[in-house]
Design a protein around this motif. Structure first.
Motif, PDB file in Angstrom:
ATOM      1  N   GLU A   1      67.595  77.966  86.227  1.00 58.23           N
ATOM      2  CA  GLU A   1      68.389  76.738  86.112  1.00 58.23           C
ATOM      3  C   GLU A   1      67.974  75.918  84.901  1.00 58.23           C
ATOM      4  O   GLU A   1      68.808  75.343  84.201  1.00 58.23           O
TER       5      GLU A   1
ATOM      6  N   GLN B   1      70.251  74.947  81.445  1.00 59.76           N
ATOM      7  CA  GLN B   1      70.536  73.602  80.945  1.00 59.76           C
ATOM      8  C   GLN B   1      70.275  73.446  79.457  1.00 59.76           C
ATOM      9  O   GLN B   1      70.885  72.606  78.804  1.00 59.76           O
TER      10      GLN B   1
ATOM     11  N   SER C   1      64.020  80.066  91.335  1.00 60.68           N
ATOM     12  CA  SER C   1      65.073  79.067  91.171  1.00 60.68           C
ATOM     13  C   SER C   1      64.614  77.706  91.668  1.00 60.68           C
ATOM     14  O   SER C   1      63.716  77.585  92.496  1.00 60.68           O
TER      15      SER C   1
ATOM     16  N   LYS D   1      66.231  73.327  92.144  1.00 60.30           N
ATOM     17  CA  LYS D   1      67.356  72.412  92.060  1.00 60.30           C
ATOM     18  C   LYS D   1      67.148  71.483  90.889  1.00 60.30           C
ATOM     19  O   LYS D   1      66.086  70.898  90.731  1.00 60.30           O
TER      20      LYS D   1
END
Length: 358
Positions: free
Chosen positions: A318, A322, A346, A348
């Motif tokens: 992730e 970004q 992974s 959040k």
């Protein structure tokens, strides 16, 4: 040239320096009724030309930045709560949030922080930041530096101003590396009236020259923001997103810095702590050599090893998703070595700006 005043739902002003309004619907519905001998020129308010003649919408940029920052802080608040609840045995980073929260709470309670507030999940814009910057500006390491890398946070704005007004080259990362990489600013790019604006996030985007991984640049001094720092060991905690570490690692990859490049932070005296366990620091955590507060300058003589580059096994898919510049670097290294780089599990993450694929 004739002119006419028209009221629009979006703000327009008539000025001598203008760009042509070419909205298709406007042309078909309105301009067709105007004699072709007349010329109308409009300029969108808050739109200016930045470097390379690109139109830069200041209002849109700032609105997006504030929105994304708010979402990022909310995500960090959720992360800190989750990790503290898990405890240090289940999450080795939980202790960092305990120290951060203690410092943030203290600064809020005693009004040691200026706006933006609340101070939680930010690099605190501490009371006396300008005085600490003046102390930093008096360092020999700063005075002899030709190029200074300074973080984009509010408490280091005066450091950025001293860098540019002193005729030095300023290297500043895009906030959260969300829209690019680093921007370079030099006093020759600016006028005395625009230097102060160039020290803001909007000003960096407006006046800075974006650089890439192949830029040949030597950075003589690194200034980073902190939430807490130990004056005896040089151990430092940021706000928990890890961008200072990523920026440091990429500069190492570029050959712009090495172990001898001084790392300085400016903080309030209440941000000095003595309970950062050096043995629990991670390999990518960046220690500081010098601490500047409003009342003192501290040389830490740190023995904590500095990061040697990007530690890919600490980066989640992730996070890579970004940050375009990190994806480019990862792809480049994998092409050059013929080996796939690792990544962490992974996680959040807060949303980021929409980007056009290149």
């Amino acid at each position: 040239m004739d002119s006419i005043v028209i009221r629009f739902s979006a703000p327009f002003t008539l000025e001598s320096n203008y760009c042509y309004l070419t909205t298709k619907n406007f042309k078909s519905n309105f301009l067709s009724s105007i004699p072709r001998t007349k010329s109308f020129n409009f300029k969108l308010e808050n739109q200016t030309k930045g470097q390379n003649g690109v139109v830069f919408d200041e209002s849109a940029y700032e609105a997006e930045r504030l929105s994304l920052d708010a979402k990022a802080r909310q995500s960090m608040a959720e992360t800190s709560k989750r990790e503290v609840e898990m405890g240090t045995e289940d999450d080795p980073k939980a202790w960092k949030w305990v120290i951060r929260k203690r410092v943030w709470d203290l600064m809020e309670t005693r009004n040691f922080s200026q706006n933006p507030r609340p101070v939680h999940h930010r690099i605190p814009n501490f009371v006396g930041a300008a005085v600490a910057a003046k102390n930093l500006g008096g360092l020999e390491e700063f005075q002899v530096a030709g190029c200074v890398k300074v973080n984009p946070d509010s408490p280091q704005k005066q450091v950025r101003f001293l860098t540019l007004s002193g005729g030095k080259k300023l290297l500043t990362p895009q906030p959260r590396l969300r829209t690019g990489f680093f921007s370079v600013l030099e006093s020759s790019m600016l006028s005395p009236s625009t230097i102060n604006e160039a020290c803001t996030s909007v000003g960096v985007a407006k006046y800075g020259r974006p650089i890439g991984l192949d830029e040949k640049i030597k950075v003589d001094l690194i200034v980073i923001g902190s939430v807490a720092v130990d004056p005896k060991t040089g151990a430092r905690l940021g706000k928990g997103e890890g961008f200072a570490e990523l920026e440091y690692g990429m500069l190492r990859y570029m050959g712009a810095i090495d172990d001898s490049t001084p790392v300085v932070t400016s903080v309030h005296d209440c941000q000095l702590v003595d309970d950062i366990p050096v043995e629990k620091l991670l390999i990518h955590d960046v220690p500081v050599d010098i601490i500047c507060t409003p009342t003192q300058v501290i040389f830490t003589n740190t023995t904590i090893p500095k990061p040697q580059g990007i530690y890919w096994d600490k980066l989640s898919p992730e996070k890579l998703g970004q940050i375009r510049i990190l994806r480019e670097l990862k792809s480049r290294i994998e092409r050059e070595t013929g080996q796939k780089l690792p990544s962490s599990p992974s996680e959040k993450l807060p949303p980021t700006a929409q980007r056009k694929r290149r």
